[in-house]
Design a protein around this motif. Structure first.
Motif, PDB file in Angstrom:
ATOM      1  N   ILE A 144       0.834  -1.203   0.000  1.00  0.00           N
ATOM      2  CA  ILE A 144       0.000   0.000   0.000  1.00  0.00           C
ATOM      3  C   ILE A 144       0.867   1.251   0.000  1.00  0.00           C
ATOM      4  CG2 ILE A 144      -1.840   1.241   1.218  1.00  0.00           C
ATOM      5  CD1 ILE A 144      -2.648  -1.473   2.451  1.00  0.00           C
ATOM      6  N   LEU A 145       1.923   1.235   0.800  1.00  0.00           N
ATOM      7  CA  LEU A 145       2.813   2.400   0.861  1.00  0.00           C
ATOM      8  C   LEU A 145       3.491   2.659  -0.485  1.00  0.00           C
ATOM      9  CD1 LEU A 145       4.456   1.828   4.359  1.00  0.00           C
ATOM     10  CD2 LEU A 145       3.046   3.786   3.702  1.00  0.00           C
ATOM     11  N   ALA A 146       3.838   1.589  -1.211  1.00  0.00           N
ATOM     12  CA  ALA A 146       4.492   1.766  -2.511  1.00  0.00           C
ATOM     13  C   ALA A 146       3.595   2.529  -3.477  1.00  0.00           C
ATOM     14  CB  ALA A 146       4.880   0.417  -3.095  1.00  0.00           C
ATOM     15  N   GLY A 147       2.297   2.335  -3.392  1.00  0.00           N
ATOM     16  CA  GLY A 147       1.369   3.020  -4.282  1.00  0.00           C
ATOM     17  C   GLY A 147       0.646   4.177  -3.622  1.00  0.00           C
ATOM     18  N   TYR A 148       1.266   4.781  -2.613  1.00  0.00           N
ATOM     19  CA  TYR A 148       0.563   5.802  -1.832  1.00  0.00           C
ATOM     20  C   TYR A 148       0.312   7.070  -2.636  1.00  0.00           C
ATOM     21  CZ  TYR A 148      -1.120   7.769   2.520  1.00  0.00           C
ATOM     22  OH  TYR A 148      -1.937   8.290   3.492  1.00  0.00           O
ATOM     23  N   ARG A 150      -1.321   7.871  -5.317  1.00  0.00           N
ATOM     24  CA  ARG A 150      -2.258   7.203  -6.207  1.00  0.00           C
ATOM     25  C   ARG A 150      -2.428   7.913  -7.551  1.00  0.00           C
ATOM     26  NH1 ARG A 150      -4.494   6.758  -1.100  1.00  0.00           N
ATOM     27  NH2 ARG A 150      -5.693   8.687  -1.352  1.00  0.00           N
ATOM     28  N   ASP A 151      -2.178   9.203  -7.603  1.00  0.00           N
ATOM     29  CA  ASP A 151      -2.350   9.953  -8.847  1.00  0.00           C
ATOM     30  C   ASP A 151      -1.123   9.896  -9.755  1.00  0.00           C
ATOM     31  OD1 ASP A 151      -4.855  10.719  -7.960  1.00  0.00           O
ATOM     32  OD2 ASP A 151      -4.104  12.543  -6.995  1.00  0.00           O
ATOM     33  N   THR A 152      -0.092   9.198  -9.294  1.00  0.00           N
ATOM     34  CA  THR A 152       1.148   9.095 -10.067  1.00  0.00           C
ATOM     35  C   THR A 152       1.255   7.702 -10.674  1.00  0.00           C
ATOM     36  OG1 THR A 152       2.215  10.638  -8.554  1.00  0.00           O
ATOM     37  CG2 THR A 152       3.642   9.366  -9.996  1.00  0.00           C
ATOM     38  N   LEU A 153       1.435   7.661 -11.994  1.00  0.00           N
ATOM     39  CA  LEU A 153       1.461   6.379 -12.695  1.00  0.00           C
ATOM     40  C   LEU A 153       2.580   5.479 -12.190  1.00  0.00           C
ATOM     41  CD1 LEU A 153       0.335   4.569 -14.922  1.00  0.00           C
ATOM     42  CD2 LEU A 153       1.859   5.732 -16.547  1.00  0.00           C
ATOM     43  N   LYS A 154       3.782   6.050 -11.991  1.00  0.00           N
ATOM     44  CA  LYS A 154       4.910   5.233 -11.557  1.00  0.00           C
ATOM     45  C   LYS A 154       4.665   4.606 -10.185  1.00  0.00           C
ATOM     46  CE  LYS A 154       8.918   6.979 -14.079  1.00  0.00           C
ATOM     47  NZ  LYS A 154      10.268   7.584 -13.960  1.00  0.00           N
ATOM     48  N   SER A 155       4.020   5.340  -9.306  1.00  0.00           N
ATOM     49  CA  SER A 155       3.742   4.816  -7.973  1.00  0.00           C
ATOM     50  C   SER A 155       2.768   3.644  -8.043  1.00  0.00           C
ATOM     51  CB  SER A 155       3.184   5.928  -7.083  1.00  0.00           C
ATOM     52  OG  SER A 155       3.029   5.486  -5.756  1.00  0.00           O
ATOM     53  N   SER A 156       1.727   3.780  -8.851  1.00  0.00           N
ATOM     54  CA  SER A 156       0.762   2.683  -9.011  1.00  0.00           C
ATOM     55  C   SER A 156       1.420   1.473  -9.654  1.00  0.00           C
ATOM     56  CB  SER A 156      -0.425   3.154  -9.860  1.00  0.00           C
ATOM     57  OG  SER A 156      -1.070   4.250  -9.259  1.00  0.00           O
ATOM     58  N   GLU A 157       2.286   1.747 -10.635  1.00  0.00           N
ATOM     59  CA  GLU A 157       3.002   0.651 -11.295  1.00  0.00           C
ATOM     60  C   GLU A 157       3.905  -0.081 -10.314  1.00  0.00           C
ATOM     61  OE1 GLU A 157       6.409   0.042 -14.760  1.00  0.00           O
ATOM     62  OE2 GLU A 157       5.424   1.978 -14.495  1.00  0.00           O
ATOM     63  N   SER A 158       4.609   0.657  -9.468  1.00  0.00           N
ATOM     64  CA  SER A 158       5.511   0.024  -8.507  1.00  0.00           C
ATOM     65  C   SER A 158       4.740  -0.823  -7.508  1.00  0.00           C
ATOM     66  CB  SER A 158       6.335   1.094  -7.783  1.00  0.00           C
ATOM     67  OG  SER A 158       5.534   1.816  -6.866  1.00  0.00           O
ATOM     68  N   ALA A 159       3.578  -0.323  -7.067  1.00  0.00           N
ATOM     69  CA  ALA A 159       2.775  -1.094  -6.119  1.00  0.00           C
ATOM     70  C   ALA A 159       2.279  -2.391  -6.745  1.00  0.00           C
ATOM     71  CB  ALA A 159       1.599  -0.248  -5.642  1.00  0.00           C
ATOM     72  N   LEU A 160       1.843  -2.316  -8.011  1.00  0.00           N
ATOM     73  CA  LEU A 160       1.345  -3.520  -8.683  1.00  0.00           C
ATOM     74  C   LEU A 160       2.454  -4.548  -8.865  1.00  0.00           C
ATOM     75  CD1 LEU A 160      -1.013  -4.939 -10.061  1.00  0.00           C
ATOM     76  CD2 LEU A 160      -0.367  -3.795 -12.197  1.00  0.00           C
ATOM     77  N   GLU A 231      11.995   3.284  -7.357  1.00  0.00           N
ATOM     78  CA  GLU A 231      11.830   4.516  -8.117  1.00  0.00           C
ATOM     79  C   GLU A 231      10.410   5.061  -8.010  1.00  0.00           C
ATOM     80  OE1 GLU A 231      12.305   6.196 -12.709  1.00  0.00           O
ATOM     81  OE2 GLU A 231      12.308   4.035 -12.302  1.00  0.00           O
ATOM     82  N   GLY A 232       9.410   4.190  -8.077  1.00  0.00           N
ATOM     83  CA  GLY A 232       8.030   4.649  -8.108  1.00  0.00           C
ATOM     84  C   GLY A 232       7.445   4.976  -6.753  1.00  0.00           C
ATOM     85  N   ALA A 233       7.919   4.338  -5.701  1.00  0.00           N
ATOM     86  CA  ALA A 233       7.370   4.573  -4.366  1.00  0.00           C
ATOM     87  C   ALA A 233       7.742   5.969  -3.872  1.00  0.00           C
ATOM     88  CB  ALA A 233       7.892   3.521  -3.393  1.00  0.00           C
ATOM     89  N   PRO A 234       6.935   6.559  -2.978  1.00  0.00           N
ATOM     90  CA  PRO A 234       7.356   7.816  -2.340  1.00  0.00           C
ATOM     91  C   PRO A 234       8.731   7.636  -1.705  1.00  0.00           C
ATOM     92  CG  PRO A 234       5.075   7.313  -1.803  1.00  0.00           C
ATOM     93  CD  PRO A 234       5.615   6.109  -2.518  1.00  0.00           C
TER      94      PRO A 234
END
Length: 494
Positions: A144-148, A150-160, A231-234
């Motif tokens: 969940i923290l990796a995709g925190y 949510r409006d950033t594509l890279k963050s969502s990609e990293s969480a997935l 890279e994608g996570a906060p």
């Protein structure tokens, strides 16, 4: 037969986890009642610090708890302090980041505390299913923290990516537990001493457990998730990933290794191969990176390989006729390395977080060109952390690598020690590449070197603790090593 109930001592032995989870729930309840970021940050800080300090009480009530499911001892005490310190530093460093990115803080801090509780369970688990629960507590919070953002594509990609690959690793780990239970008739580590070490199913089960934990520590070839997720996570979350879950997974590996004879006997070549592959994958991958977060991600992979060298040294000594005293420095080297590594990574990623600016805009080497002119203290601190990762003298990283190298030589693992030295030379290139950019290149017009970037008080506190710790353990390593040998290591693993 009377029903057994937990004793008061049992609750003392899990007091850090109870406090971390309790404050995590409290933060979630407080979110709809207040919008004060400062209040929520202070609550999270108190919870993280209270859980860390409560490990002293847990240590004072040492022993097995909840019917052999967990064990409170000096070993778990060390790791509770370590992951607790990481949580405290991450919470301090995150406040300004969350405000800048307009992210909700209550859930963020709650997830940090839940993840820390999972790491604590991993460190004190004396039973495989309990370790699985700790692993999942840490992992689900981390997904969940990796995709925190949510409006950033890279963050969502990293969480997935993290979730999908982590699920596969969890399946390996759980299937390994099933095979070990089917062979030994128990999941309690202390009860596996009489298991048939020649059993193929037991070997296979331990191998699957090693695969599951190898994913968590980013050991090759299970490291493919690391650069993209980091890279994608906060960036504060990336700092947590680099320091906390890795320490918890290594703690469980040490616990299994020290208590299950079959693991001691058959994991030597696995550690040898994993160490060599991980060092080369990490360092060679870092050579071509221009994104600082990805560069530090590959650096984290390489350092997992260095730690695995110490595991191979311990295994070699234990399986040979070497005196047991010879294996002690290798155990201590692992703990010292994890301590110094955690301080350095938290400090480095905290600087990257602040320099990144809104939406983490400034994260490339070009953005760091000329940084020393406008932000001299940030450039000096980052240089210190990079030099510690490289292993230069007067830094904690130097003695971390030195103790691991010495353990490998003492165990007659000459080729592995040579490979470690070669990889340290490779690492010098990309660490100095960042330092050269900060001090010897002209800044671009729109870069971190020219942007008006502020360093709040809480961030400066984190950097001061990380920098002073890096220097202190680099100047006085024997004090820390002696403490690990006399108090933590022997009491917890022997």
């Amino acid at each position: 037969m009377p029903i057994q109930t937990p004793s008061a001592d049992d609750f003392y032995r899990v007091l850090p986890e109870l406090i971390w989870c309790g404050f995590g729930l409290l933060l979630m309840l407080l979110q709809p009642l207040t919008k004060s970021r400062a209040f929520l940050a202070a609550t999270a800080f108190i919870g993280a610090a209270a859980g860390m300090l409560s490990s002293i009480l847990a240590y004072q009530h040492s022993g097995p708890g909840f019917f052999q499911l967990i064990r409170s001892d000096a070993f778990s005490f060390f790791f509770h302090l370590l992951v607790g310190l990481v949580a405290v530093l991450i919470i301090l460093a995150s406040d300004s980041y969350l405000e800048r990115e307009k992210l909700e803080s209550a859930e963020f801090y709650a997830l940090i505390l839940f993840a820390t509780a999972g790491m604590g369970v991993l460190a004190s688990a004396n039973e495989l299913l309990t370790a699985f629960i700790g692993l999942e507590m840490s992992s689900i919070s981390s997904y969940i923290l990796a995709g925190y953002r949510r409006d950033t594509l890279k963050s969502s990609e990293s969480a997935l990516k993290y979730f999908l690959l982590g699920s596969f690793a969890t399946a390996f780990f759980l299937y390994g537990i099933a095979l070990v239970y089917g062979t030994t008739g128990t999941t309690v580590l202390d009860a596996m001493g009489g298991a048939d070490t020649n059993s193929f199913l037991l070997k296979l089960g331990l191998a699957l457990i090693l695969i599951g934990l190898g994913f968590k520590v980013a050991a090759a070839p299970f490291q493919v998730w690391t650069p993209d997720v980091y890279e994608g996570a906060p960036t504060p979350v990336t700092a947590l990933f680099a320091a906390g879950p890795k320490a918890g997974a290594f703690a469980l590996l040490l616990r299994i290794f020290a208590t299950v004879p079959a693991a001691t006997q058959y994991w030597f070549w696995a550690f040898w191969i994993l160490a060599a592959l991980t060092m080369f994958f990490g360092n060679l991958g870092a050579l071509v990176q221009t994104n600082v977060k990805r560069l530090l991600a590959y650096s984290s992979i390489a350092h997992a390989g260095y730690i695995l060298v110490a595991f191979a040294a311990v295994t070699s000594m234990t399986t040979s006729d070497t005196s047991p005293d010879g294996a002690i420095p290798a155990y201590a080297a692992i703990l010292f390395y994890l301590l110094s590594y955690a301080l350095v990574k938290v400090g480095a990623f905290t600087i990257v977080s602040q320099l990144g600016g809104k939406d983490e805009k400034y994260v490339t080497l070009e953005d760091y060109a000329g940084l020393s002119e406008r932000h001299p203290w940030a450039a000096a601190a980052l240089s210190l952390f990079l030099l510690s990762l490289l292993g230069l003298p007067v830094t904690a990283g130097f003695f971390g690598k030195f103790y691991v190298f010495k353990a490998a030589v003492n165990a007659n693992l000459i080729w592995l020690a040579v490979l470690m030295a070669v990889n340290s030379i490779i690492g010098a290139y990309y660490y100095f590449k960042v330092i050269v950019a900060m001090y010897m290149r002209e800044p671009a017009q729109d870069s971190a070197a020219t942007a008006p970037i502020a360093f709040p008080v809480t961030v400066n506190i984190v950097l001061a603790i990380s920098a002073l710790g890096t220097l202190y353990f680099g100047l006085f390593p024997n004090q820390a090593l002696r403490l690990l040998l006399e108090k933590t290591l022997i009491g917890g693993l022997k």
